[in-house]
Each structure stands twice: as structure tokens, then as C-alpha cells.
Design a protein around this motif. Structure first.
Motif, PDB file in Angstrom:
ATOM      1  N   LEU A 269       0.774  -1.233  -0.080  1.00 44.68           N
ATOM      2  CA  LEU A 269      -0.002   0.195  -0.023  1.00 44.68           C
ATOM      3  C   LEU A 269       0.862   1.316  -0.125  1.00 44.68           C
ATOM      4  O   LEU A 269       0.335   2.346  -0.288  1.00 44.68           O
ATOM      5  N   PHE A 270       2.044   1.149   0.803  1.00 50.25           N
ATOM      6  CA  PHE A 270       2.724   2.096   0.799  1.00 50.25           C
ATOM      7  C   PHE A 270       3.955   2.712  -0.431  1.00 50.25           C
ATOM      8  O   PHE A 270       4.637   1.760  -1.023  1.00 50.25           O
ATOM      9  N   PRO A 271       3.818   4.003  -0.970  1.00 43.87           N
ATOM     10  CA  PRO A 271       4.632   4.268  -2.040  1.00 43.87           C
ATOM     11  C   PRO A 271       6.051   3.960  -2.086  1.00 43.87           C
ATOM     12  O   PRO A 271       6.789   3.526  -2.988  1.00 43.87           O
ATOM     13  N   TYR A 272       6.585   3.959  -0.849  1.00 44.20           N
ATOM     14  CA  TYR A 272       8.055   3.444  -0.828  1.00 44.20           C
ATOM     15  C   TYR A 272       8.200   2.019  -0.985  1.00 44.20           C
ATOM     16  O   TYR A 272       9.457   1.533  -1.142  1.00 44.20           O
ATOM     17  N   ILE A 273       7.438   1.262  -0.736  1.00 41.78           N
ATOM     18  CA  ILE A 273       7.326   0.017  -1.023  1.00 41.78           C
ATOM     19  C   ILE A 273       7.165  -0.556  -2.352  1.00 41.78           C
ATOM     20  O   ILE A 273       7.578  -1.354  -3.084  1.00 41.78           O
ATOM     21  N   GLN A 274       6.337   0.297  -3.083  1.00 40.14           N
ATOM     22  CA  GLN A 274       6.190   0.485  -4.550  1.00 40.14           C
ATOM     23  C   GLN A 274       7.218   0.484  -5.430  1.00 40.14           C
ATOM     24  O   GLN A 274       7.509   0.365  -6.383  1.00 40.14           O
ATOM     25  N   GLN A 275       7.829   1.660  -5.067  1.00 40.63           N
ATOM     26  CA  GLN A 275       8.901   2.437  -5.809  1.00 40.63           C
ATOM     27  C   GLN A 275       9.971   1.514  -6.188  1.00 40.63           C
ATOM     28  O   GLN A 275      10.347   1.542  -7.479  1.00 40.63           O
ATOM     29  N   PRO A 276      10.410   0.690  -5.390  1.00 44.12           N
ATOM     30  CA  PRO A 276      11.753  -0.088  -5.877  1.00 44.12           C
ATOM     31  C   PRO A 276      11.287  -1.107  -6.948  1.00 44.12           C
ATOM     32  O   PRO A 276      11.977  -1.180  -7.848  1.00 44.12           O
ATOM     33  N   VAL A 277       9.940  -1.582  -6.880  1.00 44.36           N
ATOM     34  CA  VAL A 277       9.344  -2.574  -7.844  1.00 44.36           C
ATOM     35  C   VAL A 277       9.217  -1.616  -9.228  1.00 44.36           C
ATOM     36  O   VAL A 277       9.578  -2.133 -10.260  1.00 44.36           O
ATOM     37  N   LEU A 278       8.724  -0.590  -9.316  1.00 45.36           N
ATOM     38  CA  LEU A 278       8.399   0.203 -10.168  1.00 45.36           C
ATOM     39  C   LEU A 278       9.856   0.688 -10.955  1.00 45.36           C
ATOM     40  O   LEU A 278       9.982   0.715 -12.317  1.00 45.36           O
ATOM     41  N   LEU A 279      10.664   0.889  -9.960  1.00 46.81           N
ATOM     42  CA  LEU A 279      11.936   1.498 -10.714  1.00 46.81           C
ATOM     43  C   LEU A 279      12.518   0.179 -11.472  1.00 46.81           C
ATOM     44  O   LEU A 279      13.056   0.468 -12.517  1.00 46.81           O
ATOM     45  N   ALA A 280      12.585  -0.817 -10.653  1.00 47.62           N
ATOM     46  CA  ALA A 280      13.054  -2.094 -11.137  1.00 47.62           C
ATOM     47  C   ALA A 280      12.569  -2.534 -12.598  1.00 47.62           C
ATOM     48  O   ALA A 280      13.154  -2.686 -13.666  1.00 47.62           O
ATOM     49  N   ARG A 281      11.317  -2.188 -12.643  1.00 47.00           N
ATOM     50  CA  ARG A 281      10.401  -2.546 -13.909  1.00 47.00           C
ATOM     51  C   ARG A 281      10.753  -1.663 -15.117  1.00 47.00           C
ATOM     52  O   ARG A 281      11.322  -2.033 -16.140  1.00 47.00           O
ATOM     53  N   GLN A 282      11.016  -0.242 -14.712  1.00 45.59           N
ATOM     54  CA  GLN A 282      11.362   0.712 -15.867  1.00 45.59           C
ATOM     55  C   GLN A 282      12.703   0.523 -16.298  1.00 45.59           C
ATOM     56  O   GLN A 282      12.855   0.725 -17.477  1.00 45.59           O
ATOM     57  N   ALA A 283      13.451  -0.076 -15.316  1.00 45.68           N
ATOM     58  CA  ALA A 283      15.097  -0.213 -15.814  1.00 45.68           C
ATOM     59  C   ALA A 283      15.205  -1.400 -16.510  1.00 45.68           C
ATOM     60  O   ALA A 283      16.003  -1.954 -16.898  1.00 45.68           O
ATOM     61  N   GLY A 284      14.091  -2.197 -16.504  1.00 44.37           N
ATOM     62  CA  GLY A 284      14.325  -3.469 -17.382  1.00 44.37           C
ATOM     63  C   GLY A 284      14.666  -4.769 -16.548  1.00 44.37           C
ATOM     64  O   GLY A 284      15.345  -5.519 -17.266  1.00 44.37           O
TER      65      GLY A 284
END
Ligand code: OAD
Length: 251
Positions: A199-214
Motif C-alpha cells: 500500500l505504501f509508495p516507498y514499498i511500490q517504488q523499488p518495484v516500479l523502478l526495477a520494472r522501468q529499468a528492465g
């Protein structure tokens, strides 16, 4: 149960893993989750009161209530021991040159299992700090057995605060910096998120960054979450079953 072949194929290239865990990873150890069926906050009788009691505001005006609520939760998980999900994360850490474990759990099960590079972003339930003199101390499991009021500092008699981050409070500084170092400044080859509603943005962020970085992203959960459509692989099931499969499949 088997892992998807497309996931297994990628694993030999993985040199760094970032794992992110939540209450679901401790569920198979007998610890209640916070949300969902059987969740502490979703208890129709006392859920809302529990959320209120576990806030920084309540700690300031009624520390006994906050501590009684924490003690009841700690007693409920008194006999909890690490399960195959915790052990699988230890095995993964041993297999790759670089590993970090960002956990929202305040129980000590990752530590007890033997994980080393742990970032306990929501604190440690057993680490206390005096609200008067700032002195640090530790509670033991048995200290919660009879606790029915806020514990006091042995040095100055002041009220102690619990080591867990409460609602309305900021994240601990050192852990925030480490989270940044391991998941933002550096992006692991594989990010695996397990047992959290995220639920928390700081928990989502690493996953989103990794996805963006391929990089490769994997989620383990019996239920879909906000991240299930984002990750490369959503593995539907229990952490105690799926994380050991992932650990075994890593060369
Ligand atoms: P939640 O209770 O919100 O979510 C638990 C998640 O675990 C849900 O998505 C479940 O579907 C999943 N789950 C249940 N059993 C599982 C199993 N055997 N294997 C894998 N997954 C399973 O817990 P968190 O997301 O960790 O804060 O909650 C985040 C934070 O909210 C907690 O750290 C806590 C709370 O307020 C603090 O203590 C500061």
C-alpha cells in the motif's frame, strides 16, 4: 507447483536480488496479517480501535493503551518461528553476490532465520527508546506476557516508546537511507516482493523502478495487489511454497 519456464530461464543471469516482504511472509508462522481475512485491522470488533491505538497521537496521550495493544499482538505471535519463506530468503542471500531484504515486518523472524542484510523499514518491535532521556533498550518476548501498561526506562523512569513505527510517524532515517542505497541508487537484477498489500509508495517504488529499468520483477501473494499488473511475474500462492521454489531455481 512449478515456476514459469520464462522466469527460470532468466535466473542464471541474476547477480543481485532485492527482496521486499510484508506480513504475509510471517502468516505461515502463525502471525496475523494486518489486512484481509483474519487481519488485525479488519477485525469487525476491534480493528478500528487497534489502528487508533497504534498511532503516534495515541502514544503521546495514552501510552498505556498503545503498549497494551502491542503486547496483545506480541503475545499472539509468542511461539512464532521462521517458516520456509524466511529460510528461502536466507538461501537466496547466500547464492548471489549482492542481496538486500527490505521488510515491513516488526517481528524478528527474518533475523532469527539468519538473513543478514535486512532493512527493517517499520522498525523492530523489541527495540525501545525512552521518551525522556532517549536511552535505548530491548524488550524480550517474555516481557510482553504480563505487560498491561507502558514500560518505564530503567535509567530515568520515563515512558518508553516501542521500536515499531506507528501510524502518523516518519520512517527511521538510517533504514530510509539504506533502502535508497539498495533499491534506488542501485537497482537489483531481480526484485521479488512477497506477502504484502504494497500500500505504501516507498514499498511500490523499488518495484516500479526495477520494472522501468528492465530488471526482473516477481510478486508472490495468494491475492492480487496494486503491483500484480506491474510485475513481470505474478506468482499466485503462498510464500512458504513459492519462495523455496525460487531459491532452488537460482543457480
Ligand atoms: P497486510 O496485512 O496489509 O498484507 C498481507 C499480505 O499478505 C496480503 O496481500 C495477503 O494476501 C498476503 N498473504 C497472506 N498470506 C500469505 C502467504 N502465506 N504467503 C504470501 N502472502 C500472503 O501486511 P503488510 O503489507 O505487511 O505497519 O502491511 C504493511 C504495514 O501495514 C505493516 O508493516 C504494518 C501495517 O500498518 C507497521 O507495523 C508500521
Amino acid at each position: 507447483m512449478q515456476l514459469p519456464a520464462a522466469l527460470i530461464e532468466f535466473l542464471p543471469k541474476v547477480r543481485s536480488v532485492g527482496a521486499i516482504t510484508g506480513a504475509g511472509v510471517s502468516a505461515e508462522s502463525g502471525i496475523q496479517t494486518y489486512r484481509g481475512q483474519g487481519g488485525v485491522y479488519d477485525d469487525p470488533d476491534v480493528g478500528d480501535q487497534t489502528v487508533e491505538a497504534l498511532s503516534g497521537e495515541t502514544l503521546a496521550v495514552d501510552p498505556d493503551l498503545t503498549w497494551r495493544t502491542i503486547a496483545a499482538m506480541a503475545r499472539q505471535s509468542r511461539d512464532a518461528r521462521p517458516n520456509p519463506a524466511h529460510h528461502a530468503l536466507v538461501a537466496i542471500e547466500k547464492k548471489v553476490p549482492r542481496f538486500a531484504l527490505l521488510t515491513q515486518n516488526v517481528d524478528p523472524l527474518h533475523q532469527e532465520a539468519g538473513s543478514r542484510n535486512i532493512i527493517p523499514i517499520h522498525g523492530d518491535l523489541y527495540a525501545t527508546r525512552c521518551l525522556e532521556c532517549n536511552g535505548r533498550s530491548r524488550m524480550e518476548r517474555e516481557d510482553f506476557e504480563t505487560l498491561d501498561a507502558a514500560p518505564r526506562c530503567k535509567a530515568c523512569g520515563g515512558v518508553l516508546r516501542p521500536g515499531a513505527v506507528l501510524f502518523g510517524e516518519t520512517l527511521p532515517l538510517e533504514e530510509s537511507m539504506r533502502m535508497r542505497k539498495e533499491f534506488v541508487d542501485f537497482i537489483p537484477d531481480l526484485v521479488v516482493i512477497a506477502g504484502t498489500t504494497a500500500l505504501f509508495p516507498y514499498i511500490q517504488q523499488p518495484v516500479l523502478l526495477a520494472r522501468q529499468a528492465g530488471r526482473l520483477t516477481v510478486e508472490v501473494n495468494p491475492e492480487r495487489t496494486l503491483l500484480s499488473d506491474v510485475v513481470d511475474f505474478f506468482l499466485k500462492g503462498k510464500a512458504g511454497t513459492l519462495l523455496p521454489l525460487l531459491a532452488d531455481a537460482l543457480p
